[in-house]
Design an enzyme around this catalytic site. Structure first.
Site, mmCIF file in Angstrom:
data_model
loop_
_atom_site.group_PDB
_atom_site.id
_atom_site.type_symbol
_atom_site.label_atom_id
_atom_site.label_comp_id
_atom_site.label_asym_id
_atom_site.label_seq_id
_atom_site.Cartn_x
_atom_site.Cartn_y
_atom_site.Cartn_z
ATOM 1 N N ASN A 254 0.691 -1.065 0.150
ATOM 2 C CA ASN A 254 0.064 -0.022 -0.106
ATOM 3 C C ASN A 254 0.806 1.112 0.006
ATOM 4 O OD1 ASN A 254 -2.549 -1.826 0.204
ATOM 5 N ND2 ASN A 254 -1.383 -2.288 2.223
ATOM 6 N N ARG A 282 -0.496 -6.271 8.502
ATOM 7 C CA ARG A 282 -1.784 -5.944 8.391
ATOM 8 C C ARG A 282 -1.727 -6.175 6.741
ATOM 9 N NH1 ARG A 282 -2.120 -0.530 11.182
ATOM 10 N NH2 ARG A 282 -2.487 -1.076 13.411
ATOM 11 N N CYS A 283 -2.946 -6.384 5.975
ATOM 12 C CA CYS A 283 -3.163 -6.347 4.649
ATOM 13 C C CYS A 283 -3.084 -4.723 4.326
ATOM 14 C CB CYS A 283 -4.168 -6.852 4.056
ATOM 15 S SG CYS A 283 -5.747 -6.323 4.922
ATOM 16 N N THR A 284 -3.241 -3.867 5.031
ATOM 17 C CA THR A 284 -3.252 -2.493 4.660
ATOM 18 C C THR A 284 -2.140 -1.511 5.194
ATOM 19 O OG1 THR A 284 -4.539 -1.959 6.659
ATOM 20 C CG2 THR A 284 -5.837 -2.171 4.533
#
Ligand SMILES: NC(=O)c1ccc[n+]([C@@H]2O[C@H](COP(=O)([O-])OP(=O)(O)OC[C@H]3O[C@@H](n4cnc5c(N)ncnc54)[C@H](O)[C@@H]3O)[C@@H](O)[C@H]2O)c1
Length: 510
Positions: A254, A282-284
């Site tokens: 990201n 985190r995926c974000t």
């Protein structure tokens, strides 16, 4: 010993033991689990199929009562569940509490949806004929989840899927089994009939084999998968063979763009939180800060300062982040550290924290815990693996740019598309960025991390197949539209052919 629950009954312990450990003190076992095999997963799907038959006929407002009860149970056990999350996956307690709150928020939202599962009345082309639409449950939903958000992300699937009248087979991450079991118990006490929610503890290969068989036998109608891009694409292929479109919520790389007019301290605060919060798992999580060349030096200086003051350590204390979730992620991060080339400038130490954390408050045994220093790597670009791939660890890259076009091109280059942020005081830059960034979620003057239970969550490209979770948008994943036409004219009226004609006068002029 924890074991799977199929049709409301615990499966007797079998020959595949698994231990999940406390990542702060890896010698401490948090849960002993008996892993299921492919046949167990198929049996769980059969049990779900049977239970769904009656559950679909329970009126949605009544199904909403189970969702409401779950929300109340979660609220009442908030601290206890958060403590399990902290202990098993090393998430700082304050964050763990937030994660549990997200389940309660999801329940609050979908309780209302039970009374709002609207269809439509639609006008017909013909008189004395009425058209309607209805939302129906899809059937059996198989949910496979990662363990970095071991209870909130599963709830994003389980709560709306159940509310919509589906039965669920949930396959949580093995390394977060204690979290999964605690959440399962809360669900089981919310008044759900046996078999409506089943939990299967299994490893990846057995899960894949079981899913392949269940899909082949028509026992699964929808797959929800949250995990890595690699496994997600295999799940996507498998579902495609059975003409199904799964929800795929995958990895992220990201970007955060910091423009020349940005509030730099605010951007640094956002970078610290989203780059290192949850140890970057985190995926974000922030992957790369892409900073205008005129403020690049100052941004890196401020970031170094903030990183130096950050507390890393025992997740039950007040720290920026705790350990890596599991040995597997620690090993993966060791590999990522090898990606850092000699031409980059490294800020922070790349090694394991072996003595005390950078600041007071660390009480764990660092040698036994999976702790890593925060790392900032300056000067990354598309030629670097570090720039192009998710790292899932406490490391961020910094790149610089001259024009906004160049920044957006850099931000899109890795081909993920989950979350992206821009720090700027210029609205024109916000909208130019929003239009052309490939992310499913965009933040303005805010970090790449964070979600609210009623906003669509999901990504594009290497981050997913465009499916969205949370809020009303997820209803389209867990229901199918049925249209109905009802002709009460007493005649056979044919669409397109028997339609009243409007006859304009094409020659008319004022
Ligand atoms: N986009 C999102 O919403 C989101 C949220 C959280 C995590 N993630 C991503 O998840 C990843 C981290 O989690 P992980 O390493 O546990 O992911 P993973 O893909 O290894 O595993 C995820 C789940 O899939 C199972 N699994 C593994 N191999 C399988 C196979 N062949 N068939 C079926 N199931 C299989 C695992 O047991 C686990 O339950 C990161 O990439 C992260 O970005 C994405």
């Amino acid at each position: 010993m924890l074991s799977s629950v199929i049709g409301g009954a615990r499966v007797p312990a079998g020959p595949r033991p698994y231990r999940s450990t406390d990542p702060s003190r890896t010698s401490e076992v948090v849960a002993e689990v008996s892993l299921a095999d492919a046949d167990d997963l198929v049996r769980a799907c059969e049990a779900a199929r049977e239970a769904q038959d009656a559950w679909r006929d329970v009126p949605p407002p009544v199904r909403g009562q189970a969702v409401a009860a779950l929300g109340r149970l979660v609220e009442a056990s908030k601290e206890a569940l958060a403590r399990v999350v902290t202990r098993e996956v090393g998430k700082p307690y304050a964050e763990a509490l937030g994660e549990v709150q997200e389940i309660a928020d999801t329940c609050a939202f979908f309780l209302g949806e039970g009374r709002r599962l609207y269809g439509q009345t639609v006008p017909s082309e013909m008189p004395d004929k009425q058209l309607f639409t209805f939302r129906d449950p899809v059937g059996v939903v198989a949910v496979i989840t990662a363990g970095n958000f071991p209870v909130a992300v599963p709830s994003w699937y389980i709560v709306p899927a159940l509310l919509c009248g589906n039965a669920v087979v949930w396959k949580p991450a093995e390394y977060a089994a204690a979290c999964a079991d605690a959440f399962y118990e809360l669900c089981a006490h919310a008044g759900l009939p046996d078999g409506v929610l089943n939990v299967v503890y299994a490893d990846g290969p057995e899960t894949f084999r079981g899913l392949e068989q269940a899909l082949g036998r028509g026992l699964v109608d929808k797959v929800g998968f949250t995990g890595s891009t690699e496994v997600g694409s295999r799940i996507g292929e498998l579902c495609g063979r059975h003409l199904q479109s799964p929800c795929l919520e995958l990895g992220g790389k990201n970007p955060m763009v910091v423009t020349e007019d940005a509030d730099l301290p605010l951007a640094v605060e956002g970078a610290l939180f989203s780059g290192f919060g949850t140890a970057g798992q985190r995926c974000t999580s922030l992957g790369t800060a892409i900073v205008h060349e005129s403020v690049h030096g100052e941004f890196v200086r401020l970031l170094d300062e903030a990183v130096g003051a950050a507390a890393v350590g025992d997740p039950s204390g007040d720290v920026l982040y705790g350990p890596m979730i599991d040995e597997r992620f620690a090993d993966g991060f060791e590999k990522v550290l090898g990606w850092i080339g000699p031409h980059h400038s490294i800020h922070g130490s790349t090694g394991r924290i072996t003595a005390a954390a950078p600041r007071d408050g660390f009480t764990g045994d660092a040698d036994a815990g999976l702790y890593y220093h925060p790392v900032v790597v300056d000067g990354v670009g598309p030629a670097d693996e570090l720039f192009m791939n998710e790292t899932f660890g406490p490391i961020i890259g910094v790149a610089s740019y001259r024009t906004l076009d160049e920044a957006i091109e850099l931000a899109n280059a890795p081909g993920y598309g989950l979350s992206a942020s821009i720090y700027t005081t210029d609205p024109a830059k916000v909208f130019a960025f929003r239009r052309r960034i490939s992310a499913g979620m965009v933040s303005v003057n805010n970090s790449t991390s964070g979600a609210e239970a009623h906003l669509p969550f999901g990504g594009n490209g290497r981050s997913g197949n465009g499916s969205r979770q949370s809020g009303m948008w997820v209803l389209d994943q867990f229901t199918r539209w049925q249209s109905m036409n009802w002709d009460y004219s007493g005649r056979l009226q044919k669409a397109q052919m028997d339609v009243l004609e409007i006859v304009p006068d094409p020659g008319f002029r004022l």
